[in-house]
Design an enzyme around this catalytic site. Structure first.
Site, PDB file in Angstrom:
ATOM      1  CG  ASP A   1       1.560   7.431  19.244  1.00 20.47           C
ATOM      2  OD1 ASP A   1       2.636   7.739  18.704  1.00 20.47           O
ATOM      3  OD2 ASP A   1       0.896   8.226  19.924  1.00 20.47           O
TER       4      ASP A   1
ATOM      5  CE  LYS B   1       6.931   9.772   8.038  1.00 24.42           C
ATOM      6  NZ  LYS B   1       5.935  10.673   8.657  1.00 24.42           N
TER       7      LYS B   1
ATOM      8  CG  ASP C   1       8.826  12.687  10.023  1.00 21.97           C
ATOM      9  OD1 ASP C   1       9.173  13.617   9.274  1.00 21.97           O
ATOM     10  OD2 ASP C   1       7.636  12.345  10.128  1.00 21.97           O
TER      11      ASP C   1
ATOM     12  NE  ARG D   1       2.890   4.456  21.902  1.00 23.79           N
ATOM     13  CZ  ARG D   1       3.665   5.425  21.414  1.00 23.79           C
ATOM     14  NH1 ARG D   1       4.504   5.155  20.435  1.00 23.79           N
ATOM     15  NH2 ARG D   1       3.601   6.651  21.886  1.00 23.79           N
TER      16      ARG D   1
ATOM     17  CB  VAL E   1       3.285   5.155   8.992  1.00 19.63           C
ATOM     18  CG1 VAL E   1       3.375   5.324   7.493  1.00 19.63           C
ATOM     19  CG2 VAL E   1       4.578   5.609   9.651  1.00 19.63           C
TER      20      VAL E   1
ATOM     21  CD  GLU F   1      14.106   6.993  17.307  1.00 17.00           C
ATOM     22  OE1 GLU F   1      12.972   6.461  17.324  1.00 17.00           O
ATOM     23  OE2 GLU F   1      14.344   8.092  17.824  1.00 17.00           O
ATOM     24  CG  ASP F   2       9.379   4.527  16.263  1.00 15.66           C
ATOM     25  OD1 ASP F   2      10.311   5.340  16.417  1.00 15.66           O
ATOM     26  OD2 ASP F   2       8.208   4.793  16.576  1.00 15.66           O
TER      27      ASP F   2
HETATM   28  O1  LIG Z   1      12.547  12.462  13.191  1.00 13.27           O
HETATM   29  P1  LIG Z   1      11.512  13.121  14.053  1.00 13.27           P
HETATM   30  O2  LIG Z   1      10.725  14.159  13.299  1.00 13.27           O
HETATM   31  O3  LIG Z   1      12.078  13.641  15.331  1.00 13.27           O
HETATM   32  O4  LIG Z   1      10.420  12.013  14.405  1.00 13.27           O
HETATM   33  C1  LIG Z   1      10.775  10.737  14.840  1.00 13.27           C
HETATM   34  C2  LIG Z   1      10.458  10.528  16.287  1.00 13.27           C
HETATM   35  O5  LIG Z   1       9.045  10.659  16.482  1.00 13.27           O
HETATM   36  C3  LIG Z   1       8.583   9.542  17.215  1.00 13.27           C
HETATM   37  O6  LIG Z   1       8.704   9.756  18.593  1.00 13.27           O
HETATM   38  P2  LIG Z   1       7.647  10.565  19.465  1.00 13.27           P
HETATM   39  O7  LIG Z   1       8.316  11.833  19.927  1.00 13.27           O
HETATM   40  O8  LIG Z   1       6.345  10.690  18.733  1.00 13.27           O
HETATM   41  O9  LIG Z   1       7.504   9.655  20.743  1.00 13.27           O
HETATM   42  P3  LIG Z   1       7.007   8.142  20.871  1.00 13.27           P
HETATM   43  O10 LIG Z   1       8.142   7.267  20.393  1.00 13.27           O
HETATM   44  O11 LIG Z   1       6.752   8.000  22.305  1.00 13.27           O
HETATM   45  O12 LIG Z   1       5.776   7.964  20.011  1.00 13.27           O
HETATM   46  C4  LIG Z   1       9.516   8.415  16.821  1.00 13.27           C
HETATM   47  O13 LIG Z   1       9.549   7.396  17.788  1.00 13.27           O
HETATM   48  C5  LIG Z   1      10.841   9.110  16.681  1.00 13.27           C
HETATM   49  O14 LIG Z   1      11.557   9.102  17.882  1.00 13.27           O
HETATM   50  N1  LIG Z   2       3.055   7.610  14.511  1.00 11.15           N
HETATM   51  C1  LIG Z   2       3.948   8.349  13.859  1.00 11.15           C
HETATM   52  N2  LIG Z   2       4.880   9.043  14.548  1.00 11.15           N
HETATM   53  C2  LIG Z   2       5.762   9.764  13.834  1.00 11.15           C
HETATM   54  N3  LIG Z   2       6.777  10.550  14.273  1.00 11.15           N
HETATM   55  C3  LIG Z   2       7.364  11.059  13.189  1.00 11.15           C
HETATM   56  N4  LIG Z   2       6.769  10.628  12.048  1.00 11.15           N
HETATM   57  C4  LIG Z   2       5.759   9.815  12.439  1.00 11.15           C
HETATM   58  C5  LIG Z   2       4.766   9.060  11.720  1.00 11.15           C
HETATM   59  O1  LIG Z   2       4.671   9.033  10.488  1.00 11.15           O
HETATM   60  N5  LIG Z   2       3.903   8.333  12.494  1.00 11.15           N
END
Ligand SMILES: O=P(O)(O)OC[C@H]1O[C@H](OP(=O)(O)OP(=O)(O)O)[C@H](O)[C@@H]1O
Ligand SMILES: Nc1nc2[nH]cnc2c(=O)[nH]1
Length: 186
Positions: free
Chosen positions: A162, A133, A105, A168, A156, A101-102
């Site tokens: 993004d 976080k 949160d 990204r 962030v 995962e990136d």
């Molecule tokens: O712990 P959380 O509160 O669930 O947040 C984290 C998730 O949010 C982002 O995904 P997002 O749904 O924005 O999709 P993306 O990866 O396509 O940007 C990120 O890549 C995690 O998967």
């Molecule tokens: N881009 C972005 N996506 C998120 N998804 C959950 N937390 C974050 C954050 O801090 N930045």
């Protein structure tokens, strides 16, 4: 490029590319030891993971496989909300899986990803996330094995993450700041 403006938001440099790469090298060393004889499957959760996954995999030198998934949630069944992993594309039965995962949160996405993988009868699940976080977490996880950087409750972008679909592609990670607060303090 220290500060950037994306649409209505201001961001400042937080973690630069070199720092990210140093941390990833250390995570790679540990994965190479821990998973040496396990032939793990790395599962990147799209979209945000793509940069981290690419750089992490360059540091993994043991036999392994990888795949990318998207998480789709739907409700309306008797069990309530169910999440499905789209795109697994391989049989994960009895496999050691590392979710990549990136960012973690609230942990909502991760809970759904883990639950969906558990339904596929994998041997083990651990998690490698570039960012976490801790103060935002709504769950306790016992399988988050690798965290690149723990950060505060701040928004962030960059390095896969993004804002409105943008940023990204940025090499570094930036955090949002309020330019009016800085003006007031000067
Ligand atoms: O712990 P959380 O509160 O669930 O947040 C984290 C998730 O949010 C982002 O995904 P997002 O749904 O924005 O999709 P993306 O990866 O396509 O940007 C990120 O890549 C995690 O998967
Ligand atoms: N881009 C972005 N996506 C998120 N998804 C959950 N937390 C974050 C954050 O801090 N930045």
């Amino acid at each position: 490029m220290k500060n950037i403006v994306i649409d209505d938001l201001h961001f400042e440099l937080m973690i630069d590319y070199d720092q990210i790469q140093k941390r990833i090298r250390l995570i790679g060393i540990d994965i190479n030891l821990r998973y040496e004889h396990k032939h793990p499957v790395f599962i990147g959760v799209l979209n945000g993971c793509f940069m981290f996954m690419a750089d992490l995999m360059k540091q993994v030198h043991i036999p392994c496989e990888m795949s990318f998934v998207k998480l789709a949630s739907y409700s309306g069944t008797e069990q309530g909300k169910v999440s499905e992993l789209l795109g697994v594309g391989m049989d994960l039965t009895d496999r050691h899986v590392v979710i990549v995962e990136d960012i973690v949160d609230t942990g909502n996405s991760l809970v759904h990803t883990i639950e969906a993988l558990e339904r596929l009868n994998v041997a083990s699940i651990s998690v490698a996330t570039l960012l976490m976080k801790p103060s935002c977490l709504l769950y306790t996880f016992d399988n988050i094995m690798y965290v690149g950087f723990e950060i505060e409750k701040e928004f962030v972008v960059g390095y896969g993450l993004d804002y409105n679909g943008q940023c990204r592609n940025l090499q570094h990670i930036y955090k949002q700041f309020d330019p009016q607060l800085i003006e007031k303090n000067n």
